[in-house]
Scaffold this active site. Structure first.
Site, short mmCIF file in Angstrom:
data_model
loop_
_atom_site.label_atom_id
_atom_site.label_comp_id
_atom_site.label_asym_id
_atom_site.label_seq_id
_atom_site.Cartn_x
_atom_site.Cartn_y
_atom_site.Cartn_z
N GLU A 1 49.09 60.97 88.94
CA GLU A 1 48.53 60.08 89.97
C GLU A 1 49.56 59.72 91.03
OE1 GLU A 1 48.99 59.34 86.78
OE2 GLU A 1 49.63 57.28 86.43
N HIS B 1 52.47 61.58 84.80
CA HIS B 1 51.66 60.68 85.62
C HIS B 1 51.35 61.37 86.96
CE1 HIS B 1 51.73 56.99 83.24
NE2 HIS B 1 52.96 57.33 82.89
N CYS C 1 49.33 60.39 80.25
CA CYS C 1 50.44 59.88 79.46
C CYS C 1 49.94 59.31 78.13
CB CYS C 1 51.24 58.87 80.27
SG CYS C 1 52.92 58.72 79.66
#
Ligand code: GLN
Length: 559
Positions: A522, A520, A394
């Site tokens: 993750e 994102h 990001c």
């Protein structure tokens, strides 16, 4: 409405940070390993409407769900453990409850009645939990944030107390997590805090069915007996939760204590026809505990003093490590100090040998606000020039673009307009100011968005598919006006929005791994399925470590 589901309510006492979320998530994993369909939710007693505006320094990361909910970080644990996507509605705060009730009152929904905590607030809380139940869900596990005894928790305890009466006693189980501390001077574990905590819970009308005791060692049976007698639960419902070296071991430890069986019996689940299969989880834990190599990954962040602010990033890195059989040694680097680190390492010949050099890989995570941004751009530049594998998430992508713009495209002072509103080269900008691009309204792009990848790129190869979807949480985008300049300078746009208007992934060709994503990723990594971008970052980091010091990499050769 027919409510097919069973409910487990998880409360905590004595102290915060005992691992209530992980205990709840571990129970979820065990029930799932028995073939039950599980969902989870968190009731947070604070007044904020959602954690979206909360400072990560105070509250840790904001976890983002597929449908764009900005939620408590415990939802990340839930998703990683039960391997199911959750929703915006899986997290409820006092603030969101009150704002709905007040909106209803303003609309006249309560027909002029006096609006009160009981029944209006408690009904709203119960409704939120019941909405998560469906024909497809066997068990809803609901964690109540905070600890019993907190002022704000009272309406939540009252709601879950009423819940059992509403849906029937066999459909609800109350699990209470406490601490059993070891007092060195007396050489004993102490049960008194647990007794007090249960007394407090009972004063709200809730008798726990299961007590999970956090302690540094397994509780001896004598102590379990004592807790059983004093707190009025069967001895097999006193469960010992010992500190674990890896959070992923917790489900196995709680299984050994029989937690899923006790809960299953209390809820009258058909355990006989749902034998547990923990083989793949055991396999994961074996890999967690037997890495054959180790890599050093630097995370260049702003909130590095509170690693919880980057919880999903940390876990995703570990997952990448599990995939490759590597342990991950994370070096937290304060972004603001990067230029100092680099100038300290400046050598007489002009080269730089610094802490960053010693890293096998770098992650530049997301963030808001100007502080530390120049350090992040400097770290991206250093990683690019020195062939250090680097993943930008990001804001991480945005600083990589700034570096490429400044250093390779000759765009002096290029910046994101977020950090320099008067920059001559706003290579990252708000989209509503770009007339030729769809109106983003300057508001946050939140939740899941689809991207189309360029085949043959590192990103394309990592995912192995052409269309992917990732979760977003940002306002700014790569400015389309600069796309061709950046591409001419060597930036590869490896993924864009399906209408090709927004840049979603970037990379460099002649670099082992210089990859950025506007999303994102993750949030979607799972312990048994590392996210492809983290998996490949760790893969590239291992290669760098091997190239530099093959003899150091193999842990077996050291021990
Ligand atoms: N501040 C940047 C933006 O709003 C990046 C946000 C983030 O990293 N989550 O676009």
């Amino acid at each position: 409405m027919v409510i097919a589901s069973k409910y487990v309510f998880v409360t905590g006492g004595v102290s915060s940070s005992l691992g209530k979320g992980l205990t709840a998530a571990s129970l979820g994993r065990l029930l799932k390993a028995r073939g039950f369909k599980v969902t989870m939710c968190k009731l947070d007693p604070y007044i904020n409407v959602d954690p979206g505006t909360m400072n990560p320094f105070e509250h840790g990361e904001v976890f983002v769900t597929e449908d764009g909910g900005e939620t408590d970080l415990d939802l990340g644990h839930y998703e990683r453990f039960i391997d199911e996507n959750l929703y915006r509605n899986s997290n409820t705060t006092t603030g969101s409850i009150y704002s709905s009730v007040i909106a209803k009152e303003r609309r006249g929904d309560y027909l002029g009645k006096t609006v009160q905590v009981i029944p209006h607030i408690t009904d709203e809380i119960k409704e939120r939990v019941k909405k998560l139940a469906s024909e497809e869900i066997d068990v809803v596990i609901c964690e109540v944030g905070g600890t019993v005894g907190d002022i704000e928790i009272v309406p939540f305890l009252e709601s879950i107390r009423q819940f059992r009466r509403d849906v029937g006693k066999d459909n609800v189980c109350y699990l209470h997590l406490t601490l059993v501390p070891y007092l060195a001077p007396s050489g004993e574990h102490k049960t008194k805090p647990t007794q007090h905590s249960v007394t407090e819970l009972r004063s709200r009308g809730i008798q726990p069915d299961v007590i999970v005791c956090r302690s540094d060692q397994t509780l001896p049976s004598g102590l379990k007996r004592k807790i059983s007698l004093l707190c009025d639960v069967p001895i097999e419902a006193v469960v010992s939760a010992v500190d674990a070296a890896s959070i992923y071991e917790i489900p196995l430890a709680l299984y050994d204590e029989g937690l899923d069986t006790i809960v299953g019996k209390l809820l009258h689940l058909d355990l006989e026809n749902h034998p547990i299969d923990l083989s793949s989880w055991r396999n994961l834990v074996d890999r967690v505990y037997s890495p054959s190599k180790s890599v050093k990954i630097g995370v260049i962040g702003k909130y590095v003093n509170l690693p919880d602010a980057y919880l999903s990033v940390t876990e995703a890195l570990r997952h990448g490590g599990f995939h490759h059989g590597a342990s991950i040694d994370i070096k937290w680097i304060q972004a603001e100090t990067v230029s100092d680190i680099l100038s300290e390492g400046l050598q007489a010949d002009g080269s730089v040998s610094s802490l960053l050099d010693s890293l096998d890989g770098i992650v530049i995570p997301g963030g808001f606000g100007e502080r530390g941004v120049e350090g992040k751009i400097a770290a991206a530049k250093y990683a690019r020039e020195n062939n250090i594998p680097c993943l930008g998430l990001c804001l991480g992508l945005q600083v990589m673009v700034c570096d490429v713009a400044r250093s390779l495209a000759g765009l002096k002072g290029a910046n994101s307009r977020e950090f320099d509103p008067t920059t001559l080269h706003p290579v990252v900008d708000l989209m509503d100011e770009q007339s030729d691009v769809r109106d983003m309204g300057g508001t946050m792009r939140l939740g899941s968005y689809v991207a189309r990848l360029t085949p043959g790129t590192k990103v394309g190869n990592a995912y192995g598919t052409e269309v992917v979807s990732e979760r977003h949480r940002h306002r700014y985008e790569v400015n389309p006006k600069y796309r061709s300049r950046l591409e001419e300078a060597g930036l590869v746009l490896s993924g864009t929005s399906p209408d090709d208007k927004l840049v979603e992934f970037i990379e460099l060709k002649d670099h082992p791994y210089f990859v950025g994503t506007q999303a994102h990723p993750e949030f979607k990594s799972r312990p048994e399925r590392a996210h492809p971008l983290f998996r490949d970052l760790i893969g590239a980091a291992i290669e760098r470590a091997e190239d530099r010091a093959p003899h150091l990499l193999d842990l077996d050769s050291i021990s």
